[in-house]
Design a protein around this motif. Structure first.
Motif, PDB file in Angstrom:
ATOM      1  N   PRO A   6      20.007 -22.375  -2.032  1.00 48.48           N
ATOM      2  CA  PRO A   6      20.974 -21.841  -2.445  1.00 48.48           C
ATOM      3  C   PRO A   6      21.475 -23.027  -3.566  1.00 48.48           C
ATOM      4  O   PRO A   6      22.447 -22.652  -4.583  1.00 48.48           O
ATOM      5  CB  PRO A   6      22.015 -21.825  -1.407  1.00 48.48           C
ATOM      6  N   HIS A  48      33.805 -22.637  -4.331  1.00 50.84           N
ATOM      7  CA  HIS A  48      34.545 -22.367  -3.074  1.00 50.84           C
ATOM      8  C   HIS A  48      33.358 -21.622  -2.082  1.00 50.84           C
ATOM      9  O   HIS A  48      33.611 -21.886  -1.219  1.00 50.84           O
ATOM     10  CB  HIS A  48      35.811 -21.564  -3.365  1.00 50.84           C
ATOM     11  N   GLY A  49      32.810 -20.969  -2.694  1.00 47.54           N
ATOM     12  CA  GLY A  49      31.719 -20.128  -2.015  1.00 47.54           C
ATOM     13  C   GLY A  49      30.753 -21.085  -1.242  1.00 47.54           C
ATOM     14  O   GLY A  49      30.445 -21.011   0.037  1.00 47.54           O
ATOM     15  N   LEU A  50      29.927 -22.031  -1.985  1.00 39.65           N
ATOM     16  CA  LEU A  50      29.267 -22.952  -1.635  1.00 39.65           C
ATOM     17  C   LEU A  50      29.935 -23.903  -0.256  1.00 39.65           C
ATOM     18  O   LEU A  50      29.235 -24.184   0.819  1.00 39.65           O
ATOM     19  CB  LEU A  50      28.744 -23.948  -2.670  1.00 39.65           C
ATOM     20  N   SER A  55      32.302 -23.583   1.561  1.00 37.49           N
ATOM     21  CA  SER A  55      32.701 -22.777   2.653  1.00 37.49           C
ATOM     22  C   SER A  55      31.453 -22.314   3.317  1.00 37.49           C
ATOM     23  O   SER A  55      31.533 -22.608   4.926  1.00 37.49           O
ATOM     24  CB  SER A  55      33.288 -21.241   2.239  1.00 37.49           C
ATOM     25  N   GLU A  56      30.445 -22.133   2.841  1.00 37.72           N
ATOM     26  CA  GLU A  56      29.088 -21.964   3.529  1.00 37.72           C
ATOM     27  C   GLU A  56      28.516 -23.165   4.143  1.00 37.72           C
ATOM     28  O   GLU A  56      28.074 -23.025   5.168  1.00 37.72           O
ATOM     29  CB  GLU A  56      28.106 -21.334   2.307  1.00 37.72           C
ATOM     30  N   PHE A  57      28.657 -24.369   3.538  1.00 39.66           N
ATOM     31  CA  PHE A  57      28.019 -25.522   4.112  1.00 39.66           C
ATOM     32  C   PHE A  57      28.844 -26.239   4.897  1.00 39.66           C
ATOM     33  O   PHE A  57      28.455 -27.307   5.459  1.00 39.66           O
ATOM     34  CB  PHE A  57      27.521 -26.143   2.761  1.00 39.66           C
ATOM     35  N   GLY A  58      30.220 -25.868   5.122  1.00 38.65           N
ATOM     36  CA  GLY A  58      30.900 -26.557   6.174  1.00 38.65           C
ATOM     37  C   GLY A  58      31.569 -27.737   5.592  1.00 38.65           C
ATOM     38  O   GLY A  58      32.200 -28.585   6.425  1.00 38.65           O
ATOM     39  N   SER A  82      29.320 -31.369   4.747  1.00 41.48           N
ATOM     40  CA  SER A  82      28.090 -31.045   4.087  1.00 41.48           C
ATOM     41  C   SER A  82      27.510 -32.459   3.878  1.00 41.48           C
ATOM     42  O   SER A  82      27.838 -33.533   3.742  1.00 41.48           O
ATOM     43  CB  SER A  82      28.791 -30.416   2.806  1.00 41.48           C
ATOM     44  N   GLN A 138      25.014 -31.391  -1.099  1.00 41.37           N
ATOM     45  CA  GLN A 138      25.740 -30.296  -1.169  1.00 41.37           C
ATOM     46  C   GLN A 138      26.875 -30.665  -1.891  1.00 41.37           C
ATOM     47  O   GLN A 138      27.671 -29.850  -2.665  1.00 41.37           O
ATOM     48  CB  GLN A 138      25.774 -29.514   0.464  1.00 41.37           C
ATOM     49  N   TYR A 140      28.414 -29.218  -5.263  1.00 37.37           N
ATOM     50  CA  TYR A 140      30.025 -28.642  -5.330  1.00 37.37           C
ATOM     51  C   TYR A 140      30.834 -29.545  -6.398  1.00 37.37           C
ATOM     52  O   TYR A 140      31.787 -28.773  -6.909  1.00 37.37           O
ATOM     53  CB  TYR A 140      30.345 -28.871  -3.853  1.00 37.37           C
TER      54      TYR A 140
END
Length: 405
Positions: A196, A228-230, A232-235, A239, A243, A247
């Protein structure tokens, strides 16, 4: 002259035999010309060779054309057109198009070629990048369709990187529509892979192409939403460095889009968020070829001020960047920054300092100055606004790019 023949033959991707066949000579004749054993003393032969190489005869005689040259580091229109044709080909449909089947390149070999292409890009060696891209744009779709030494997803992940490099180089050369096409292909290829983060980086290429097309708000929205989506997905702060780098790169490109839209507040907020992410890393790195870290955030903060027309603020930020940290960035990024600072100096009317930044950019990565329309325009502006004689280094550079009347 023989060395020039060899140089342009290689840039056109022709072997000595293919070139010899094209001009109706023997391979031995071409080899002797290129080694200087045989002299080129007939202008009719020189023009014939130039036509076969798709260049002006003056370039074989050592006289470069004015403006957009093949000055040892630029793509010319033949190479841009070759990339365009590569983007327009669909090798995977060969069975329907009655095209000859292309042998699939092993994925480990492709991976090495993609890494080499990235390295050439970071050094600003754009003709090398062009030759690599033309081949890779042909080979990676075939590898995804018929993978050897890996999976289709592996090939798709390599393909998105190829399209990303193509998009970035084309945008620098002012080919915004082609840049958008390549970036859009990068997104599609990234979504067929398993990483991703590659989709995140591909998003920055699409947004940058949108910026080049004047779609600043669309570029801003895209970067911010995916960032923001990334995260949120990775913590969030837990991260990985890679990651966080992706971001942060999305935030930086969003900040540039906001600045181009004239929204200094949003640009500043995004830069502050990117700075916090860079501080988590604590150093400059190059995960996914982002060059993300505290120094690159400062570089983008300065660039954002330039886009907002605040040249004095941009130069103040530049003066706070530690020289050693700036020197650790890749050559393309350093040269790009000095071009931005040239613009800042022009904005505040300091032509002497503008000249120094421009010459420094040329020293780090000549193609960033000699190939980009924005740089040629800056040379013109400095020459016309300089009182008295321009600095010797700037005058030399202007002569080499054909900017002196």
């Amino acid at each position: 002259m023989g060395r020039r023949v060899a140089y342009w033959r290689q840039r056109r991707g022709m072997s000595q035999q293919v070139f010899a066949d094209r001009i109706g000579k023997s391979k031995s004749w071409v080899d002797k010309i290129e080694r200087g054993v045989r002299r080129l003393d007939k202008y009719s032969v020189i023009t014939e060779l130039a036509e076969a190489l798709s260049i002006d005869a003056g370039q074989l005689l050592g006289r470069e054309p004015r403006r957009r040259p093949g000055l040892g580091g630029c793509l010319d229109q033949v190479e841009v057109e070759s990339i365009r044709q590569s983007l327009e080909r669909y090798e995977r449909l060969g069975r329907f198009l009655e095209a000859a089947p292309i042998e699939s390149t092993p994925i480990p070999e492709l991976r090495g070629s993609v890494n080499y292409c990235w390295l050439a890009f970071e050094k600003g060696h754009y003709p090398v990048v062009a030759r690599s891209l033309i081949q890779l744009l042909r080979d990676t779709p075939v590898a995804e369709d018929r993978p050897v030494g890996g999976s289709s997803a592996d090939a798709a992940e390599l393909m998105t990187q190829v399209y990303q490099i193509a998009s970035t180089v084309l945008r620098k050369l002012g080919e915004a529509q082609l840049a958008w096409l390549a970036a859009d292909r990068a997104i599609s290829a990234a979504n067929r892979g398993n990483d991703p983060l590659l989709a995140g980086i591909a998003t920055t290429r699409v947004a940058n192409a949108l910026r080049a097309l004047g779609r600043h708000q669309a570029a801003l929205d895209l970067n911010v939403q995916v960032a923001h989506g990334l995260i949120s997905e990775f913590g969030g702060e837990n991260s990985t460095p890679a990651q966080i780098s992706v971001y942060g790169a999305l935030l930086l490109q969003g900040a540039m889009a906001a600045a181009l839209a004239g929204d200094g507040t949003t640009s500043g907020d995004l830069l502050d968020s990117a700075s916090r992410a860079a501080n988590i890393l604590g150093r400059d790195a190059n995960y996914y070829y982002t060059s993300f870290g505290p120094t690159n955030v400062m570089v983008h903060r300065a660039a954002a001020f330039v886009e907002l027309g605040e040249g004095g603020d941009a130069l103040a930020v530049h003066d706070r960047i530690p020289p050693a940290a700036l020197a650790d960035l890749v050559a393309e990024r350093r040269a790009h920054h000095h071009l931005d600072m040239t613009r800042a100096c022009v904005q505040v009317g300091d032509m002497e300092r503008a000249s120094r930044h421009l010459v420094t950019a040329d020293r780090h990565a000549p193609a960033e100055v000699r190939c980009r329309p924005v740089a040629i325009e800056l040379i013109d502006q400095i020459l016309h606004r300089t009182k008295g004689e321009p600095a010797q280094d700037l005058r030399r550079l202007a002569e080499e790019v054909g900017a002196l009347n």
